[in-house]
Design a protein around this motif. Structure first.
Motif, PDB file in Angstrom:
ATOM      1  N   ASN A   1       0.859  -1.178   0.000  1.00  0.00           N
ATOM      2  CA  ASN A   1       0.000   0.000   0.000  1.00  0.00           C
ATOM      3  C   ASN A   1       0.904   1.240   0.000  1.00  0.00           C
ATOM      4  OD1 ASN A   1      -1.629   2.163   0.678  1.00  0.00           O
ATOM      5  ND2 ASN A   1      -2.908   0.950   2.069  1.00  0.00           N
ATOM      6  N   PRO A   2       0.838   2.063  -1.077  1.00  0.00           N
ATOM      7  CA  PRO A   2       1.774   3.190  -1.175  1.00  0.00           C
ATOM      8  C   PRO A   2       1.600   4.227  -0.070  1.00  0.00           C
ATOM      9  CG  PRO A   2       0.093   3.321  -2.898  1.00  0.00           C
ATOM     10  CD  PRO A   2      -0.086   1.989  -2.213  1.00  0.00           C
ATOM     11  N   GLN A   3       0.449   4.162   0.629  1.00  0.00           N
ATOM     12  CA  GLN A   3       0.204   5.160   1.675  1.00  0.00           C
ATOM     13  C   GLN A   3       0.699   4.725   3.042  1.00  0.00           C
ATOM     14  OE1 GLN A   3      -4.018   5.690   1.003  1.00  0.00           O
ATOM     15  NE2 GLN A   3      -3.578   7.610  -0.075  1.00  0.00           N
ATOM     16  N   LEU A   4       1.138   3.467   3.147  1.00  0.00           N
ATOM     17  CA  LEU A   4       1.657   2.990   4.435  1.00  0.00           C
ATOM     18  C   LEU A   4       3.178   2.945   4.385  1.00  0.00           C
ATOM     19  CD1 LEU A   4      -0.601  -0.107   5.320  1.00  0.00           C
ATOM     20  CD2 LEU A   4      -0.859   2.272   6.060  1.00  0.00           C
ATOM     21  N   SER A   5       3.816   3.210   5.530  1.00  0.00           N
ATOM     22  CA  SER A   5       5.266   3.056   5.586  1.00  0.00           C
ATOM     23  C   SER A   5       5.586   1.564   5.485  1.00  0.00           C
ATOM     24  CB  SER A   5       5.801   3.610   6.904  1.00  0.00           C
ATOM     25  OG  SER A   5       5.367   2.792   7.971  1.00  0.00           O
TER      26      SER A   5
ATOM     27  N   ASP B   1       4.711  -0.233   8.604  1.00  0.00           N
ATOM     28  CA  ASP B   1       3.285  -0.535   8.758  1.00  0.00           C
ATOM     29  C   ASP B   1       2.853  -1.668   7.831  1.00  0.00           C
ATOM     30  OD1 ASP B   1       2.985   1.322  10.740  1.00  0.00           O
ATOM     31  OD2 ASP B   1       2.244   2.915   9.418  1.00  0.00           O
ATOM     32  N   CYS B   2       3.433  -1.711   6.617  1.00  0.00           N
ATOM     33  CA  CYS B   2       3.110  -2.804   5.682  1.00  0.00           C
ATOM     34  C   CYS B   2       3.527  -4.150   6.279  1.00  0.00           C
ATOM     35  CB  CYS B   2       3.846  -2.628   4.354  1.00  0.00           C
ATOM     36  SG  CYS B   2       3.254  -1.274   3.344  1.00  0.00           S
TER      37      CYS B   2
ATOM     38  N   TYR C   1       8.694   4.964   2.760  1.00  0.00           N
ATOM     39  CA  TYR C   1       7.523   4.537   1.998  1.00  0.00           C
ATOM     40  C   TYR C   1       7.977   3.603   0.868  1.00  0.00           C
ATOM     41  CZ  TYR C   1       4.609   7.366   4.799  1.00  0.00           C
ATOM     42  OH  TYR C   1       3.930   7.834   5.884  1.00  0.00           O
TER      43      TYR C   1
ATOM     44  N   HIS D   1       7.826   3.503  -2.281  1.00  0.00           N
ATOM     45  CA  HIS D   1       8.507   4.039  -3.479  1.00  0.00           C
ATOM     46  C   HIS D   1       9.930   4.502  -3.155  1.00  0.00           C
ATOM     47  CE1 HIS D   1       7.219   7.942  -1.794  1.00  0.00           C
ATOM     48  NE2 HIS D   1       8.243   8.434  -2.460  1.00  0.00           N
TER      49      HIS D   1
END
Ligand SMILES: Nc1ncnc2c1ncn2[C@@H]1O[C@H](COP(=O)(O)OP(=O)(O)O)[C@@H](O)[C@H]1O
Ligand SMILES: [Mg+2]
Length: 222
Positions: A151-155, A158-159, A196, A198
């Motif tokens: 999930n690109p919005q999670l660090s 967190d992933c 993140y 990316h």
């Protein structure tokens, strides 16, 4: 290259035959070869000793439903195999032959259509999510495309912690500690937890993906 610097430069034949630098030698020694230095070395004998079957497919059929009146597409047609604890099982075939479909079915991400697929003793045909959910934590899944599976919005932290948060509900401190250990186990600095997806290279993301798959100590990996 190592940490931004070129370590050694030579024509391909020379480099592979006579690497000069220690780092190049270490890299080449890490390349797995069928039969020796392979992931399965030392495991096959163990698999024979303790034949706990983890996955058993019997004439497995998997179809994808057709759209708007078109017939269903049979992606897997009567496939049979067994996979025991401690065994490394490679499924080989050209692209589109059904490998990922089988892998996803084992993890309960695809439905099966016919035959039998038993995972950790549970029949996946007509899977009931409620019955299968407790078994999900025993399965670690490394997705093929690490760019699309985070999930690109999670660090990254967190992933990696997400499966634990869902299944074992650790305290934030426990989760942080475990994420640090998992990152180190795949040889990434624990500080990467704050980055993140990316902000990692493709290979580093795939390492993080391995860390996530190992986060719940899946069955057969201990
Ligand atoms: N969600 C889907 N819906 C319909 N067809 C699919 C779907 N996913 C995969 N397929 C088709 O199923 C076949 C097997 O795909 P896959 O298991 O991904 O192959 P691979 O062996 O390359 O991993 C391919 O022909 C693919 O186009
Ligand atoms: Mg595939």
């Amino acid at each position: 290259m190592y940490q931004g610097d070129v370590v050694e430069e030579a024509p391909a034949r020379t480099l592979f035959a006579e690497p000069r630098q220690d780092y190049t030698r270490k890299l080449l020694a890490a390349v797995p070869h069928l039969g020796h230095h392979s992931a399965s070395e030392g495991l096959t004998s163990r698999a024979h000793q303790d034949e706990e079957v983890l996955v058993e497919a019997n004439n497995l059929i998997i179809e994808y439903p057709g759209r708007l009146g078109t017939p269903a597409f049979k992606a897997v047609d009567r496939v049979s195999f067994t996979l025991s604890r401690g065994e490394v099982f490679g499924l080989v075939g050209e692209s589109g032959s059904g490998k990922t479909t089988i892998g996803r079915a084992i993890a309960g991400l695809n439905r099966t259509t016919g035959g039998s697929l038993k995972v950790l003793g549970y029949e996946m045909l007509n899977l009931r999510e409620r019955t299968f959910k407790p078994l999900r934590k025993d399965i670690g899944f490394v997705f093929q495309d690490p760019a699309a599976s985070f999930n690109p919005q999670l660090s990254i932290g967190d992933c990696i912690a997400e499966p634990m948060v869902i299944h074992t509900k650790p305290s934030p401190a426990q989760a942080r500690k475990r994420v640090g250990e998992l990152l180190e186990s795949v040889q990434l600095p624990s500080s990467y937890a704050g980055r993140y997806p990316h902000e990692l290279s493709g290979g580093q993301r795939q390492r993080a993906s391995l860390a996530r798959a190992l986060s719940l100590s899946p069955r057969g990996c201990s």
